[in-house]
Design a protein around this motif. Structure first.
Motif, PDB file in Angstrom:
ATOM      1  N   LEU A 110     -48.592  69.955  18.537  1.00 57.03           N
ATOM      2  CA  LEU A 110     -48.525  69.843  16.984  1.00 57.03           C
ATOM      3  C   LEU A 110     -48.208  71.482  16.388  1.00 57.03           C
ATOM      4  CD1 LEU A 110     -49.106  68.165  14.541  1.00 57.03           C
ATOM      5  CD2 LEU A 110     -51.425  69.010  14.777  1.00 57.03           C
ATOM      6  N   VAL A 111     -48.974  72.437  16.568  1.00 55.45           N
ATOM      7  CA  VAL A 111     -48.380  73.920  16.441  1.00 55.45           C
ATOM      8  C   VAL A 111     -46.779  74.010  16.678  1.00 55.45           C
ATOM      9  CG1 VAL A 111     -49.048  76.198  16.948  1.00 55.45           C
ATOM     10  CG2 VAL A 111     -50.746  74.569  16.610  1.00 55.45           C
ATOM     11  N   HIS A 112     -46.448  73.891  17.998  1.00 52.47           N
ATOM     12  CA  HIS A 112     -45.014  74.013  18.136  1.00 52.47           C
ATOM     13  C   HIS A 112     -44.054  73.340  17.313  1.00 52.47           C
ATOM     14  CE1 HIS A 112     -41.673  74.835  20.749  1.00 52.47           C
ATOM     15  NE2 HIS A 112     -41.164  73.654  20.769  1.00 52.47           N
ATOM     16  N   THR A 113     -44.623  72.040  17.003  1.00 49.43           N
ATOM     17  CA  THR A 113     -43.419  71.122  16.131  1.00 49.43           C
ATOM     18  C   THR A 113     -43.684  71.580  14.655  1.00 49.43           C
ATOM     19  OG1 THR A 113     -43.518  69.420  17.769  1.00 49.43           O
ATOM     20  CG2 THR A 113     -42.923  68.843  15.560  1.00 49.43           C
ATOM     21  N   ARG A 114     -44.865  71.710  14.251  1.00 50.77           N
ATOM     22  CA  ARG A 114     -44.882  71.915  12.757  1.00 50.77           C
ATOM     23  C   ARG A 114     -45.287  73.402  12.246  1.00 50.77           C
ATOM     24  NH1 ARG A 114     -47.540  66.469  11.827  1.00 50.77           N
ATOM     25  NH2 ARG A 114     -45.682  65.386  12.455  1.00 50.77           N
ATOM     26  N   GLY A 115     -45.808  74.140  13.197  1.00 53.18           N
ATOM     27  CA  GLY A 115     -46.204  75.571  13.081  1.00 53.18           C
ATOM     28  C   GLY A 115     -47.509  75.675  12.290  1.00 53.18           C
ATOM     29  N   ALA A 116     -48.242  74.679  11.899  1.00 56.11           N
ATOM     30  CA  ALA A 116     -49.438  74.799  11.509  1.00 56.11           C
ATOM     31  C   ALA A 116     -50.163  73.557  11.848  1.00 56.11           C
ATOM     32  CB  ALA A 116     -49.372  75.009   9.855  1.00 56.11           C
ATOM     33  N   VAL A 117     -51.568  73.512  11.670  1.00 55.54           N
ATOM     34  CA  VAL A 117     -52.381  72.259  12.017  1.00 55.54           C
ATOM     35  C   VAL A 117     -53.023  71.935  10.813  1.00 55.54           C
ATOM     36  CG1 VAL A 117     -54.297  71.561  13.439  1.00 55.54           C
ATOM     37  CG2 VAL A 117     -52.435  73.000  14.341  1.00 55.54           C
ATOM     38  N   GLY A 118     -53.221  71.789   9.856  1.00 57.04           N
ATOM     39  CA  GLY A 118     -54.235  71.444   8.708  1.00 57.04           C
ATOM     40  C   GLY A 118     -55.250  70.731   9.220  1.00 57.04           C
ATOM     41  N   ASN A 119     -55.670  69.467   8.762  1.00 54.74           N
ATOM     42  CA  ASN A 119     -56.969  68.793   9.351  1.00 54.74           C
ATOM     43  C   ASN A 119     -56.670  68.041  10.686  1.00 54.74           C
ATOM     44  OD1 ASN A 119     -59.244  67.334   9.375  1.00 54.74           O
ATOM     45  ND2 ASN A 119     -59.221  66.824   7.601  1.00 54.74           N
ATOM     46  N   PHE A 120     -57.154  68.975  11.716  1.00 54.80           N
ATOM     47  CA  PHE A 120     -56.914  68.393  13.052  1.00 54.80           C
ATOM     48  C   PHE A 120     -57.713  67.200  13.443  1.00 54.80           C
ATOM     49  CE2 PHE A 120     -57.286  69.307  17.850  1.00 54.80           C
ATOM     50  CZ  PHE A 120     -56.004  68.835  18.092  1.00 54.80           C
ATOM     51  N   ALA A 121     -59.000  67.009  12.759  1.00 52.89           N
ATOM     52  CA  ALA A 121     -59.609  66.128  13.303  1.00 52.89           C
ATOM     53  C   ALA A 121     -59.168  64.712  12.605  1.00 52.89           C
ATOM     54  CB  ALA A 121     -61.065  66.111  12.359  1.00 52.89           C
ATOM     55  N   SER A 122     -58.355  64.777  11.535  1.00 57.30           N
ATOM     56  CA  SER A 122     -57.861  63.715  10.945  1.00 57.30           C
ATOM     57  C   SER A 122     -56.609  63.350  11.673  1.00 57.30           C
ATOM     58  CB  SER A 122     -57.284  63.821   9.603  1.00 57.30           C
ATOM     59  OG  SER A 122     -58.357  64.158   8.718  1.00 57.30           O
ATOM     60  N   PHE A 123     -55.680  64.376  12.251  1.00 54.77           N
ATOM     61  CA  PHE A 123     -54.534  64.161  12.964  1.00 54.77           C
ATOM     62  C   PHE A 123     -55.284  63.371  14.464  1.00 54.77           C
ATOM     63  CE2 PHE A 123     -52.324  65.415  17.023  1.00 54.77           C
ATOM     64  CZ  PHE A 123     -51.095  64.877  16.625  1.00 54.77           C
ATOM     65  N   LEU A 124     -56.208  63.572  15.034  1.00 49.45           N
ATOM     66  CA  LEU A 124     -56.866  62.854  16.272  1.00 49.45           C
ATOM     67  C   LEU A 124     -57.270  61.645  15.795  1.00 49.45           C
ATOM     68  CD1 LEU A 124     -59.010  65.859  17.889  1.00 49.45           C
ATOM     69  CD2 LEU A 124     -56.622  65.123  18.571  1.00 49.45           C
ATOM     70  N   ARG A 125     -57.612  61.324  14.633  1.00 50.03           N
ATOM     71  CA  ARG A 125     -58.246  59.836  14.294  1.00 50.03           C
ATOM     72  C   ARG A 125     -56.671  59.103  13.868  1.00 50.03           C
ATOM     73  NH1 ARG A 125     -61.656  62.808  10.805  1.00 50.03           N
ATOM     74  NH2 ARG A 125     -63.862  62.256  11.343  1.00 50.03           N
ATOM     75  N   VAL A 126     -55.727  59.513  13.513  1.00 52.12           N
ATOM     76  CA  VAL A 126     -54.692  59.152  13.179  1.00 52.12           C
ATOM     77  C   VAL A 126     -53.889  58.719  14.630  1.00 52.12           C
ATOM     78  CG1 VAL A 126     -52.136  59.201  12.494  1.00 52.12           C
ATOM     79  CG2 VAL A 126     -54.165  59.636  10.877  1.00 52.12           C
ATOM     80  N   SER A 127     -53.840  59.760  15.547  1.00 51.74           N
ATOM     81  CA  SER A 127     -53.305  59.610  16.964  1.00 51.74           C
ATOM     82  C   SER A 127     -54.029  58.497  17.625  1.00 51.74           C
ATOM     83  CB  SER A 127     -53.610  60.866  17.776  1.00 51.74           C
ATOM     84  OG  SER A 127     -52.866  61.932  16.997  1.00 51.74           O
ATOM     85  N   ALA A 128     -55.334  58.420  17.528  1.00 50.86           N
ATOM     86  CA  ALA A 128     -55.975  57.157  17.982  1.00 50.86           C
ATOM     87  C   ALA A 128     -55.501  55.908  17.430  1.00 50.86           C
ATOM     88  CB  ALA A 128     -57.646  57.241  18.142  1.00 50.86           C
ATOM     89  N   LEU A 129     -55.582  55.703  16.212  1.00 53.68           N
ATOM     90  CA  LEU A 129     -54.935  54.494  15.651  1.00 53.68           C
ATOM     91  C   LEU A 129     -53.733  54.307  15.857  1.00 53.68           C
ATOM     92  CD1 LEU A 129     -55.640  52.375  13.355  1.00 53.68           C
ATOM     93  CD2 LEU A 129     -54.814  54.010  11.665  1.00 53.68           C
ATOM     94  N   ARG A 130     -52.725  55.188  15.856  1.00 51.21           N
ATOM     95  CA  ARG A 130     -51.458  54.933  16.137  1.00 51.21           C
ATOM     96  C   ARG A 130     -51.178  54.505  17.553  1.00 51.21           C
ATOM     97  NH1 ARG A 130     -46.702  57.484  13.586  1.00 51.21           N
ATOM     98  NH2 ARG A 130     -45.637  57.544  15.585  1.00 51.21           N
ATOM     99  N   TYR A 131     -51.987  54.983  18.516  1.00 53.05           N
ATOM    100  CA  TYR A 131     -52.075  54.415  19.819  1.00 53.05           C
ATOM    101  C   TYR A 131     -52.465  52.890  19.916  1.00 53.05           C
ATOM    102  CZ  TYR A 131     -53.779  53.421  24.701  1.00 53.05           C
ATOM    103  OH  TYR A 131     -54.158  53.213  25.760  1.00 53.05           O
ATOM    104  N   MET A 132     -53.537  52.466  18.949  1.00 50.46           N
ATOM    105  CA  MET A 132     -54.011  51.375  19.270  1.00 50.46           C
ATOM    106  C   MET A 132     -52.933  50.288  18.672  1.00 50.46           C
ATOM    107  SD  MET A 132     -56.727  51.269  20.673  1.00 50.46           S
ATOM    108  CE  MET A 132     -57.240  49.566  20.484  1.00 50.46           C
ATOM    109  N   ALA A 133     -52.306  50.690  17.392  1.00 49.96           N
ATOM    110  CA  ALA A 133     -51.260  49.989  16.663  1.00 49.96           C
ATOM    111  C   ALA A 133     -50.165  49.644  17.710  1.00 49.96           C
ATOM    112  CB  ALA A 133     -50.738  50.717  15.409  1.00 49.96           C
ATOM    113  N   LEU A 134     -49.709  50.814  18.228  1.00 47.19           N
ATOM    114  CA  LEU A 134     -48.340  50.690  19.304  1.00 47.19           C
ATOM    115  C   LEU A 134     -48.946  49.806  20.324  1.00 47.19           C
ATOM    116  CD1 LEU A 134     -47.328  54.369  19.282  1.00 47.19           C
ATOM    117  CD2 LEU A 134     -46.088  52.479  18.173  1.00 47.19           C
TER     118      LEU A 134
END
Length: 125
Positions: free
Chosen positions: A61-85
């Protein structure tokens, strides 16, 4: 319809805080138990624990975006994306298939537009 959601085990939506070390820095991440379970499944598919997975996601995420905003929210969305995929059969349900072995472009092809990140002006150059 509501029964599908309200029948969830109450423990699944209780939050749990874990301390993780990201490059020598200890930080705390608070997520619902179900999110932790999904992250554990994602990590196990590629033969790693949750902490190495979190560190890998953070680094990419840091490599791609250069910054991490709300990392806990990113992890929640990652889990949700995985389940949706999984639900859309873009990721095999067979947990022995490592995610790193999948073609990311094929997995992400033709998903709803709101699921994709719009490139920034810097990336468009």
């Amino acid at each position: 319809m509501c029964q599908v959601f309200i029948s969830a085990n109450p423990e699944s939506y209780e939050s749990r805080t874990r301390s993780v070390r990201l490059h020598g820095v200890v930080t705390s991440i608070r997520l619902e138990n179900l999110h932790w379970e999904v992250l554990e499944e994602i990590a196990a598919r590629d033969g790693m624990g949750v902490t190495p997975l979190i560190e890998k996601l953070y680094d990419e995420l840091v490599h791609t975006r250069g910054a991490v905003g709300n990392f806990a929210s990113f992890l929640r969305v990652s889990a949700l994306r995985y389940m949706a995929l999984l639900a859309r059969q873009r990721i095999p349900a067979d947990l022995s298939v490592p995610l790193r072995s999948l073609d990311a472009d094929a997995v992400l092809q033709d998903l709803p537009a709101s699921w994709a990140r719009t490139p920034s002006r810097v990336e468009l150059r």
